[in-house]
Design a protein around this motif. Sequence first.
Motif, PDB file in Angstrom:
ATOM      1  N   ASP A 392       0.815  -1.208   0.000  1.00 50.38           N
ATOM      2  CA  ASP A 392       0.000   0.000   0.000  1.00 50.38           C
ATOM      3  C   ASP A 392       0.858   1.272   0.000  1.00 50.38           C
ATOM      4  N   VAL A 395       0.345   6.902  -3.981  1.00 50.65           N
ATOM      5  CA  VAL A 395       0.101   6.871  -5.417  1.00 50.65           C
ATOM      6  C   VAL A 395       1.219   7.558  -6.188  1.00 50.65           C
ATOM      7  N   LYS A 402      -2.580   0.368  -9.943  1.00 48.87           N
ATOM      8  CA  LYS A 402      -3.987   0.686  -9.740  1.00 48.87           C
ATOM      9  C   LYS A 402      -4.190   1.306  -8.359  1.00 48.87           C
ATOM     10  N   LYS A 403      -5.043   2.321  -8.293  1.00 50.87           N
ATOM     11  CA  LYS A 403      -5.355   2.950  -7.010  1.00 50.87           C
ATOM     12  C   LYS A 403      -6.009   1.943  -6.076  1.00 50.87           C
ATOM     13  N   HIS A 404      -5.717   2.113  -4.784  1.00 50.63           N
ATOM     14  CA  HIS A 404      -6.230   1.167  -3.788  1.00 50.63           C
ATOM     15  C   HIS A 404      -7.751   1.183  -3.777  1.00 50.63           C
ATOM     16  N   LYS A 408      -7.734   5.839   0.186  1.00 50.96           N
ATOM     17  CA  LYS A 408      -7.498   6.994  -0.671  1.00 50.96           C
ATOM     18  C   LYS A 408      -6.032   7.427  -0.614  1.00 50.96           C
ATOM     19  N   GLY A 409      -5.487   7.775  -1.781  1.00 50.89           N
ATOM     20  CA  GLY A 409      -4.106   8.257  -1.858  1.00 50.89           C
ATOM     21  C   GLY A 409      -3.068   7.156  -1.930  1.00 50.89           C
ATOM     22  N   VAL A 411      -1.901   3.015  -3.484  1.00 51.50           N
ATOM     23  CA  VAL A 411      -2.055   2.090  -4.604  1.00 51.50           C
ATOM     24  C   VAL A 411      -1.871   0.661  -4.115  1.00 51.50           C
ATOM     25  N   TYR A 427       2.364  -5.228  -8.472  1.00 53.07           N
ATOM     26  CA  TYR A 427       1.193  -4.357  -8.463  1.00 53.07           C
ATOM     27  C   TYR A 427      -0.076  -5.128  -8.816  1.00 53.07           C
ATOM     28  N   LEU A 430      -2.338  -0.997 -13.258  1.00 57.88           N
ATOM     29  CA  LEU A 430      -3.246   0.060 -13.693  1.00 57.88           C
ATOM     30  C   LEU A 430      -3.702  -0.232 -15.128  1.00 57.88           C
ATOM     31  N   ASP A 435      -6.597   7.355 -16.331  1.00 55.12           N
ATOM     32  CA  ASP A 435      -5.796   7.509 -15.115  1.00 55.12           C
ATOM     33  C   ASP A 435      -4.307   7.376 -15.444  1.00 55.12           C
ATOM     34  N   ARG A 439      -1.194   9.982 -14.730  1.00 52.90           N
ATOM     35  CA  ARG A 439       0.012   9.625 -13.957  1.00 52.90           C
ATOM     36  C   ARG A 439       1.269   9.971 -14.752  1.00 52.90           C
TER      37      ARG A 439
END
Length: 505
Positions: A392, A395, A402-404, A408-409, A411, A427, A430, A435, A439
Amino acid sequence: MELTDQEITRRENLAKIRALGIDPFPAALFPVTHLAADILSSVETDEEGKVTNFQEVTLAGRVMSQRIMGKAAFANLQDSSGRIQLYVSRDDIAPGEDKSLYNDLFKKYLDLGDFIGVRGFVFKTRTGEISVHVQELTFLGKSLRPLPTPKRDDEGHVYDEFKDPELRYRMRYVDLTVNPQYKEIFRKRSRLITSMRQFLDDLGLMEVETPILQPIHGGAAARPFRTHHNTLDVPMYLRIANELYLKRLIVAGFDGVYEFAKMFRNEGMDRTHNPEFTAVEFYVAYKDYNWMMDTCEQLLEHAVQSVNGTTKVKAGEHEIDFRGPYRRLTMADAIREHTGENIDGADENELRAIAKRLHVHVDNTMGRGKLVDEIFGEHVEAKLIQPTFITDYPVEMSPLTKKHRSKKGLVERFELIVNGKEIANAYSELNDPIDQRARFEEQLELAQRGDDEAMATDEDFLRALEYGMPPTAGIGIGIDRLVMLLTGQKSIQEVLFFPQMKPEK
């Protein structure tokens, strides 16, 4: 080229061998049937101690020592597996009237390091040493430079060993000849890769190959080696990662792919970094990083057991156990555990203040992700000895992740840390092209601030994602550092046949 006295003598011996009508560099196949180690480990004897097997053997290798005793001699032959003693009699290898094969070639013109082939039978000497009684001898190759020869005094002290790392790494061909014990490092390396490949094949993944020369250096945060393609008249880069190409293959409809690949990063050299290194990366559709943690545990447990016969590895004062399950710890929890600082929700200014409190060097080029990475690297990473998944990440540290799903904030990323070093990086990939473009744009801003490791935008990869990529888990595992662990080596140069070196003076 100025020659030493020994080199001059060896060239004179070369000419004398040719004068005997013997080719010092013959082209014909030599039919080796046995290796020294196989003979030494499998000899059978009767009640009187006579050898009952290996009644006809053919070996080849270097002559590493000689002891001439008139019409007979002993020598040590070294092949790829080890050394074995030879007994050479004049009348056996030269049964006719012409004794030049023994009197001249073997006694006078044969130098240490020369290659010969022998045929004979195995026996035990009066002192009980397993030896080969030579009946035929063939000259196979002349050594024009003398090998370093360690000397041992009457008290057993060894002098003039070939131990200088600078020379060993530069002349690995000499190192592994006179220090054959180091060969086991590379045999273990080979077995490691074989066992990992077997695991991935059994998992149903397909081995693939992707470009080493790439028009855009993508897939990781690192400085590339740059070159130029003359025909296309465009700049090219040696790959710093193969990730973006492997994910293109997931887009193409393959459910699982892997590649053992050479990566190139134009960065510093130290005991754990070489500009050219090896990693295995694999990507599996419809999986996530939780599945990948489980799979990583199973893969490494299988590989370490296959190579070492146990899941436990000695690393300095530590005994590391690769048997799963491994501890799982978020990056924020790991920093809190080892520093007492809470980075949850901290913005860039707050992280900069935390870094300064922890005496971590920071500069204005560092964004939020880089600051967290520096804090973790300075105060946490080296303390993680047993295999630990750090999960975790912010980002900003992970532009391809990919975002968690619930935090929030952050990945969905993990790194496997073992003995204070990163071994694997993985990972939930993503797969949202919108998105992903955002990035890449954030990476461009970091590059404009002076971050020379920021990732470049890959428009073709974005186009591939726009065609659709399923949920995917991906991982990269560093082979060199894993070999270091399994063989107890502290320097990456010890596990590379030919590490990068400064130009020879």
